[in-house]
Design a protein around this motif. Sequence first.
Motif, PDB file in Angstrom:
ATOM      1  N   LEU A 191       0.835  -1.203   0.000  1.00 24.15           N
ATOM      2  CA  LEU A 191       0.000   0.000   0.000  1.00 24.15           C
ATOM      3  C   LEU A 191       0.867   1.250   0.000  1.00 24.15           C
ATOM      4  O   LEU A 191       0.375   2.367  -0.031  1.00 24.15           O
ATOM      5  CB  LEU A 191      -0.907  -0.002   1.229  1.00 24.15           C
ATOM      6  CG  LEU A 191      -1.689  -1.307   1.402  1.00 24.15           C
ATOM      7  CD1 LEU A 191      -2.520  -1.264   2.661  1.00 24.15           C
ATOM      8  CD2 LEU A 191      -2.573  -1.559   0.194  1.00 24.15           C
ATOM      9  N   THR A 235      -2.739  -1.320  -4.761  1.00 25.43           N
ATOM     10  CA  THR A 235      -3.785  -0.831  -3.862  1.00 25.43           C
ATOM     11  C   THR A 235      -5.175  -1.303  -4.293  1.00 25.43           C
ATOM     12  O   THR A 235      -5.971  -1.740  -3.465  1.00 25.43           O
ATOM     13  CB  THR A 235      -3.746   0.704  -3.796  1.00 25.43           C
ATOM     14  OG1 THR A 235      -2.397   1.086  -3.595  1.00 25.43           O
ATOM     15  CG2 THR A 235      -4.580   1.217  -2.661  1.00 25.43           C
ATOM     16  N   VAL A 236      -5.436  -1.241  -5.597  1.00 30.31           N
ATOM     17  CA  VAL A 236      -6.778  -1.642  -6.042  1.00 30.31           C
ATOM     18  C   VAL A 236      -7.025  -3.121  -5.803  1.00 30.31           C
ATOM     19  O   VAL A 236      -8.163  -3.534  -5.584  1.00 30.31           O
ATOM     20  CB  VAL A 236      -7.030  -1.341  -7.532  1.00 30.31           C
ATOM     21  CG1 VAL A 236      -7.294   0.113  -7.727  1.00 30.31           C
ATOM     22  CG2 VAL A 236      -5.925  -1.838  -8.416  1.00 30.31           C
ATOM     23  N   LYS A 271      -6.001  -4.824  -3.270  1.00 26.34           N
ATOM     24  CA  LYS A 271      -6.451  -4.921  -1.884  1.00 26.34           C
ATOM     25  C   LYS A 271      -7.941  -4.562  -1.818  1.00 26.34           C
ATOM     26  O   LYS A 271      -8.741  -5.274  -1.200  1.00 26.34           O
ATOM     27  CB  LYS A 271      -5.642  -3.962  -1.008  1.00 26.34           C
ATOM     28  CG  LYS A 271      -6.108  -3.924   0.425  1.00 26.34           C
ATOM     29  CD  LYS A 271      -5.918  -2.549   1.059  1.00 26.34           C
ATOM     30  CE  LYS A 271      -6.938  -1.551   0.560  1.00 26.34           C
ATOM     31  NZ  LYS A 271      -6.872  -0.225   1.133  1.00 26.34           N
ATOM     32  N   VAL A 281      -5.320  -7.136   6.764  1.00 26.43           N
ATOM     33  CA  VAL A 281      -4.602  -6.380   5.748  1.00 26.43           C
ATOM     34  C   VAL A 281      -3.259  -5.930   6.321  1.00 26.43           C
ATOM     35  O   VAL A 281      -3.208  -5.356   7.400  1.00 26.43           O
ATOM     36  CB  VAL A 281      -5.416  -5.140   5.310  1.00 26.43           C
ATOM     37  CG1 VAL A 281      -4.643  -4.339   4.281  1.00 26.43           C
ATOM     38  CG2 VAL A 281      -6.759  -5.582   4.769  1.00 26.43           C
TER      39      VAL A 281
END
Lengths: 528, 360, 271, 427
Positions: D41, D50-51, D53, D78
């Motif tokens: 991240l 990031t996307v 996740k 996460v």
Amino acid sequence: MRILLTISLWLFASGAFALDAATVNKLGFGDGDEKIAAIAALVAEGDPAAAALLQAATDGELQTAGKLVLIVKGEEAVNAATGAKVTPLPEEREDVILNNRVRRELGGAMAALKLISPDRATRLAAAKELTGNADQAMLPLIKKALASETDAGVKQLLELTQATLELKTGTKESRIAAVRTLGLSTNPNTKMLLLGILEKSKEGGYAEPDEDIRIEAQKSLKALEGRLAWGERAGVLFTSVSLGSILLLAALGLAITYGLMGVINMAHGELIMVGAYTTYVVQNLFKRTDFFDWYLLAAVPASFIAAAAVGMALERLVIRWLYGRPLETLLATWGISLMLIQTVRTIFGAQNVQVENPAFMSGGMELLTGVVMPWSRIVIICFAGAVLVGMWLLLTKTRLGLFVRAVTQNRPMASCVGVPTARVDTWAFGLGSGIAGLAGCALSQIGNVGPDLGQSYIVDSFMVVVLGGVGQLAGTVYAALGLGFANKLLEAWQGAVLAKIAVLVFIIFFIQKRPQGMFALRGRALDA
Amino acid sequence: MTGGISRRLYGPRGWAILALFCVAVFGVMPVLNLAVPADSPFHVSAYWVTLLGKIMCYAIVAVAMDLVWGYAGILSLGHGLFFALGGYSFGMYLMRQIGSDGQYRQPMPDFMVFLDWKEFPWQWWNSDSFWWCAMLVIVVPGLLAYVFGYFAFRSRVKGVYLSIITQALTFAAMLLFFRNATGFGGNNGFTDFRRILDIPIATPQTRMALFAITGATLIGTLLLARWLTTSRFGRVLAAIRDAEQRVMFCGYDTVHYKLFVWTLSAVICGVAGALYVPQVGIINPGEMSPANSIEIAIWVAVGGRGTLIGPLIGAGLVNGAKSYFTQAFPEYWLFALGLIFILVTLFLPQGVMGFLGKKK
Amino acid sequence: MSISATTATGEGGSLGRVAREGLDSTHGVVLYMEDISVSFDGFKALNKLSLSIDIGELRCVIGPNGAGKTTMMDVITGKTRPDEGTVYFGQTIDLTRLSEAQISTAGIGRKFQKPTIFEHHSVFENLELSMKADKRVRKTLFSSLSSAQKDSIAETLKTIRLNDSADRVAGLLSHGQKQWLEIGMLLMQEPRLLLLDEPVAGMSDDETERTGELFLSLAGKHSLVVVEHDMAFVEKIARKITVLHEGGVLAEGSMSEVQNDPKVIEVYLGR
Amino acid sequence: MKRRMFVKQLALSAAVAAIGLGSTALYAQAKTIKVGVLHSLSGTMAISETVLKDVTLMAIEEINAKGGVLGMKLEPVVVDPASNWPLFAEKARQLLTQDKVAVTFGCWTSVSRKSVLPVFEELNGLLFYPVQYEGEELSKNVFYTGAAPNQQAIPAVEYLMSKEGGAAKRWVLLGTDYVYPRTTNKILRAFLKSKGVADKDIDEKYTPFGHSDYQTIVADVKKFAAGGKTAVVSTINGDSNVPFYKELGNQGLKATDVPVVAFSVGEEELRGVDTKPLVGHLAAWNYFMSQKNPTNDAWKKQWAAYAKKMKLAGADKPLTNDPMEAAWIGIHMWKQAVEKAKTTDVDKVIAAMAGQTFKAPSGITSKMDEKNHHLHKAVYIGEVQANGQFNVVWQTKGPVKAEPWSPFIAGNDKKKGEPDGKTIITK
């Protein structure tokens, strides 16, 4: 003339027309081969309606609905074959997909049709399009166009294309003439054609049996190669200057914050990033207006102000307390840079954002065929020069500049004679940051705008400033351009990876030779 | 306050902490990890063993960095390179120890099989010998540091100029190692280690042994550094940091002093790298990125320059914080880390040690 | 222009010998400088400067700002390389070929204009570091102080009147004390030639007085070159004075000779 | 509760003399199944990861809304490995030993996968890797839901060689200098040679990581293209793509003359680029956002709503792409496999994964190969459009089985297409 007339007519009113439904359907529903056949048929037809249809296909206005092929403009649709209005607009429509091959054919076809446009620019573009893209079938069209052509530039291009097409066919005289014409070309593709003539066949003879033609080809090849070599040199020169200007822009702000003020500003890259994101925001504001192409006029000052504001805030809050502890500024500004990156990531997301070039900065100026100087880069070179001059004027001709120089040279003395040193520090840091912001604005035009933008420039920026000699503006300029050239020359020779490594190693060696950078003064000041 | 440079190290409290640390590394951790059953609340899992092992490797680097920065005043922004070179040197041996257990089931490392190399390139000569590679761990970073340092110090490159060219050095090396053709596995680097001295690497015992060796190295480094810095040599170093010109006019050839401590520091980093690689299980050119080297300087600054024990604490704090924050607030941890750096520089100019010292 | 006799330097084989051996001062001269020129970016800091210092001599050098006094010292100590000219220490040691450290080891000590001592070290350590000893890396790693060395440090501490502050951190000393400490450090080096750049600046009258006495007592054993602005001080200690101006020697001689020299008067009192 | 424990552990580690007391977790709530999400991240890879996740979290939310798995809710853990490879390994170990996750979704780029692979193998964990990669690897503990080279690179080149694709004769293989481009290009070179392309007609070029000045490269491509119909195969890594494409556009290298096909450029990467000058350049993927089918429409709608609800950055222009689809397929297949195995036990789930099918947004029914841990995927070639989307101009006839061991690499013919060490579970 008839075609031309009708094309322009069609632009105003879609007159009644009828095309062969089978051809139109092939264009709409067929596979690649069928589409290309349909295009050829439509060109041959020479019908104004055909031209209109091809134009619509080029513009991506062709759609299909059920068994119908439609030309859809906004909310209006007409039947591509009959020209009849279709109302209401069918709900289920699909785009007619053109792949590169079809688009290429279409481009050629449109160009051929446009060769007789009254507008010189259109003709020139069409002729250019055809130079690499004409096939034998277009020869009659080109000949016809040549006959009526009056403009020398267009004529030259057309002759070249004609020569290319006639190289293999025709009489000996016409072929020799063709080879001679090719010698005037600046197109690297031509080289291959000529080489093809000179090629030895496997049996030991030549591909081209006629010796006269071969001799002519040899001559033409030599002329062409000379021209191409010059083009290439010009290209390298331009790319070097362009890279140098980018390095310069990236480093100029640092030359103030680090070079003059001694702040090892690891957040410099992030100030560049702030400038780039400001440009993005300004661009978005302009997107809704009609003045999109002018957004840079607003973005330039905005990015300067935004980055300067961030810089001044940082100076007030953090850096102020660290003067005289240069290595600790490294630490604190590194922390700042982490926070700035994450801030941007939180606000704008981790992904890149899109910054569009204004129309006038798209494309480029073609020096020779194949050697293009993109407008965006030309603008950036000029911009870098302007920033440099502006900065120089500011530092040498204004009171602020005088103060900045006074404070950086002798702080206690400056303070004694009444220079508000603290405020000057803030302003100077703001200036350096603002220039970093300007760099960000420029970089957004050629690179990506993302949270990591700054990280990729920080190392280079420091290299430039240090190589030039800390505190030496002229040194920064020379170092930036020098690195630009070194990088590009080496890249042409050894590839990008080794070039980059070699440049870094060069910097290491250079600093050994001149431990204070390129432009350090030899002085007697005690450094103990 | 009495005493100059030499008398400020390790009071009785320092020695007590060190002794406690020994007990923890060689006594408590092994027992809790190996002897206490896994379901007991007192069991220390492999995660903690490798994490602490990793942090100890960083701590060794931090102490080595403190020698050059804190004592000799040379800020290196390229120490990650020496660390990585040590790691790569030992990694070669670990790669050879994989034997035919790689993805291709062939005796050469996977990436070589893949590149169609039939023979080991020259860099890999004798790399199946533990002792040879162990020697490389010391010689490669040491030699590079010596040559680089010799020229840089002789030319009197100093201050930020030196920092920047060390950064250029590590950056260039990173790009070089990214290339497949360099012969070290490119971006993927070395990974998938199986054995060390023919002993399987992924067992609790091996892991604990590595952990203990790392701990011993850390303690050894600390003691060595303490001895160095309290000798007259150390006083000369500190003098060079404060007034190099004067030291030269006293008749010391400062080049050799700097060169000695610089090379030694690089060698220690190399050893740390060699210990690091089998514990984290990967070495890749990313270790040479300039950011990593800057971070090393940050550990030292956070802990307190010129204190030896401070950098150790700094490395522990920063990396501990990183490990914790990245799972506690994965989205915002950079804010926390950045803030720590800023606050430390603003309010704890002497680092954590300065703060502790003041409280005393 | 200059009266100094420096013709004896060019004697055949001695040229170019990088010497670590003892000082050959058979002609009674400890330092020869001949035709030294140094320029910084076009500015001539030294312009064909020639000067010689005899064994055991105490020489004062005066001159207005920018006359080249400090640059001259830089040249002697190897900090600045002359563009042309020769500098010999004794008969055999070519100083232009030696590094600062080698020059210092050969027997030249220097005190800077601004006191430079090791601020974070104790007074004792300052003296210890400058003590004449084998200064190679290996030796300093394992060396400890012999009792003779300790005695010598104690003696110097007494000479510079810092014996009560031996364990103090040097940075905490007063300005005058720092000056003294630096002089003490020079003494520990046991140099043949001492170069002292404004040694009494910032000292109280009392301290100045004592410094003068110290210098006079050193002369004879050592050779001293003192650069000073404080004319009262110069007058007190000087036997021979050299006046520098615009990078060259303007006049040389006793105090009264120099004071009466019309060129000196013109430079100092000016147009 | 968890936090407090970590504070304690942090304090211990900070003192270095840490005695990891009670680090074994004793979690009270056994009613959830923990699922690891291991995507960067921060750092350089955050741009892409990031996307992934987010889409994984969306899938978990959806599954939970429908009652979870085996009657239990999924609890995502996460972590941020921060684009740092040793940290990837550390976090993987943490997920497996501290959080005791049943499965982990994560990684992007081979180096991150290779850094965690030994950990997953040692602790017998389960990893779903959602990105296309160079192949040459099989592990029983990993399911590869992205494409292998034969599911992306080779079909793309075949297309460009075909008459429809422009019948390219000369090839520029352009990449960032690291393993994926090198491997892919090696495979492609062998493939091209097998098709009769001579060495002089192949030009391999590499740029360093983070390269941003593509002037020389583009000029060289032009020069090379003068020698005959040329296509460029780009394996340029994420961040360098924007400057590359901007340079392409500005230097007027048109797709009709020299088409560029890319394997790591999707909708998300083009977000930062003005695509008008790039119309016609190609990408090869197993999914494009522009594909029209009910599954995709529903998925896109779901994603847009989720992005808006979570106030994700870029929610004003929600984009989907191939790795997101692969991640989405992965988590759903895992859920199905768990339900089939009736346990989250790794070995049993691995066995149950074989032959799982899932209706993928790309419009086909994706199937997990019975043996080789890769998905059967249809390959699509898309041309860039002015709006930043891709138009599918070509696709394979049905799904293609992955060949993780490329037949174009010497010695691979002897490899078996199944990882070693799988537990055979017979019912």
